[in-house]
Design an enzyme around this catalytic site. Sequence first.
Site, PDB file in Angstrom:
ATOM      1  N   ASP A  78      48.713 -11.516   1.237  1.00 37.75           N
ATOM      2  CA  ASP A  78      47.980 -11.934   2.245  1.00 37.75           C
ATOM      3  C   ASP A  78      48.146 -13.315   2.734  1.00 37.75           C
ATOM      4  O   ASP A  78      47.840 -13.534   3.864  1.00 37.75           O
ATOM      5  CB  ASP A  78      46.510 -11.458   2.021  1.00 37.75           C
ATOM      6  N   CYS A 119      47.887  -7.898  -6.582  1.00 38.67           N
ATOM      7  CA  CYS A 119      47.005  -8.780  -5.188  1.00 38.67           C
ATOM      8  C   CYS A 119      46.492  -7.598  -4.347  1.00 38.67           C
ATOM      9  O   CYS A 119      46.901  -6.411  -4.095  1.00 38.67           O
ATOM     10  CB  CYS A 119      48.209  -9.425  -4.481  1.00 38.67           C
ATOM     11  N   ASP A 120      45.250  -8.247  -3.814  1.00 34.36           N
ATOM     12  CA  ASP A 120      44.720  -7.324  -2.672  1.00 34.36           C
ATOM     13  C   ASP A 120      45.156  -5.908  -2.323  1.00 34.36           C
ATOM     14  O   ASP A 120      44.321  -5.079  -3.093  1.00 34.36           O
ATOM     15  CB  ASP A 120      45.249  -8.016  -1.401  1.00 34.36           C
ATOM     16  N   CYS A 191      45.383 -15.568  -6.666  1.00 35.02           N
ATOM     17  CA  CYS A 191      44.523 -16.899  -6.105  1.00 35.02           C
ATOM     18  C   CYS A 191      43.231 -16.819  -6.909  1.00 35.02           C
ATOM     19  O   CYS A 191      42.405 -16.074  -6.901  1.00 35.02           O
ATOM     20  CB  CYS A 191      44.513 -16.814  -4.878  1.00 35.02           C
ATOM     21  N   SER A 468      39.113 -12.303   4.228  1.00 32.04           N
ATOM     22  CA  SER A 468      39.628 -12.618   2.907  1.00 32.04           C
ATOM     23  C   SER A 468      38.411 -12.968   2.169  1.00 32.04           C
ATOM     24  O   SER A 468      37.626 -13.234   2.599  1.00 32.04           O
ATOM     25  CB  SER A 468      40.434 -13.821   3.030  1.00 32.04           C
TER      26      SER A 468
END
Length: 552
Positions: A78, A119-120, A191, A468
């Site tokens: 992302d 991730c995401d 992250c 986000s």
Amino acid sequence: MRSDNVTKGPERAPNRSLFYALGYTPEELEKPLIGVVSAYSEIVPGHMDLDKLAEAVKAGVRMAGGTPILIPAIGVCDGIAMGHIGMKYSLASRELICDSVETMFMAHQLDGLVLVPNCDKIVPGMVMAAVRMDVPAVVCSGGPMLAGTFGTEEVSLSKMFEAVGSYKAGMITEEQLEDCTCNCCPSCGSCSGMYTANSMNCLCEAIGIALPGNGTIPAVYSKRLQLGKQAGMAIMEMVNKGVTARRIINERSIRNALTCDMALGCSTNTVLHLLAIANEAGCPIDLKLFNEISAKTPNLCHLAPAGPTHMPDLYAAGGIPAVQAELAKKGLLDLEVPTVTGKTLGENIKGAVNKNSNAIRPIENPYSETGGLQILWGNIAPDGCVVKRSAVAPEMQVHSGPARVFNSEEEAIDAIYNGRIVPGDVVVIRYEGPKGGPGMREMLNPTSALAGMKLDTTVALITDGRFSGASRGAAIGHVSPEAASGGPIGLIEEGDTIEINIPAASINLAVSEEELARRKAAYAAPEPNIKTGWLARYARQVTSANLGAVLR
């Protein structure tokens, strides 16, 4: 066993011949076949270490008497996709991932799955497939990134995006911007703040589909590899006992996950993903449940971007078990639900303690008595919208101001960067919803620019797109119905007064019903942004954000 359909009997000799072509032996084909679904790639920092983690999972499967089979999955970064057409593909990829996991599992008749995402959208996409098929499954994520540095400050990716706004406003130099660029993301992993990836990995642990430690053990720690081996052994126990995903993920465990969501102050994207997972699990939930649970769940954590702590701090404080132990003090969790450890949640967290009250507030002294997320309703959002209220400054919890209306993220970011947004404004970004975007882009660039310019305590932003987990400030997303579906957000005009009251769960346009009706009668929908390819098909099939943006 399901794999008997491809390994047993003379009728399946052709199938076996292809397994032999792959190098499998007759002895391996006598054992349960376990799919290890790895999203490893060289384009996502959170996935660059998944090759090693998948090997650890395979070792665990073999130790427990199974035959592991590696299967690939796609994944969008992302951060790299942010701010351009690439972000239109991020949420849409969740459905592709879900469908592809189902395809590979069913086509090859495997007996169980270990899901190795990080991730995401990759995490919920894989979980959606597991509960859709209701098969034995364990999630083993890649783990969070270490925190970086900017000067003497500990930072993560949200600071990097905010630094761009600070640079545009002349608050930092080009050299300082480059310093942040080179040092804010120091390792592999998702992250380091409580962004969407870490939110979903923590909630996989909270909902019971992942082992304790899944959400918080840093990616670079050897304990992450040990976790992979344990996940490989855990799936074998589930296969042998016939425990499937819907035994783990159901109405009771979803309520547990929502409770942890509120305590942790997770990303607003968890609303979309929990709605979608619940839908696939056959126990749909309503947006009202989020506020019901938020109203009685104290917010215990302020990880970046809401505060200065990062995922390694949460891990060192005891991780999700420590958060759950705090919540259990007030009876806020169902401790009898089963988990993939083979034990109940209560058994999993027995002995867990909070080791750092700066990372996890004791439940007797929370940041707030209510949870990190809030659903708002009003004439702008009849079907609801969402805000991460734990990341909203106290002075912005109630706000009224003139609308500054933009029909795309690009228009809004140009106005912000060029100083055309002033204190008191309410930035409106529309035609960025699931259908209108299409793909419901994250608005991290606009929110971070506002924060970097020190406008996050005076300017609100609302959108039918999403944010986000790295966004902070009065950033209100998922406005439903979206503009492209005729929602009232499409009727807002420049200068209209917008009234936001987060504690009262309301968001309204100070315009009469008669005037709104007049505007609606004159409204003409714009042409679709994308007319060809996968996204055009997605736009035709996707539902509203308040339903999880799932496909019809």
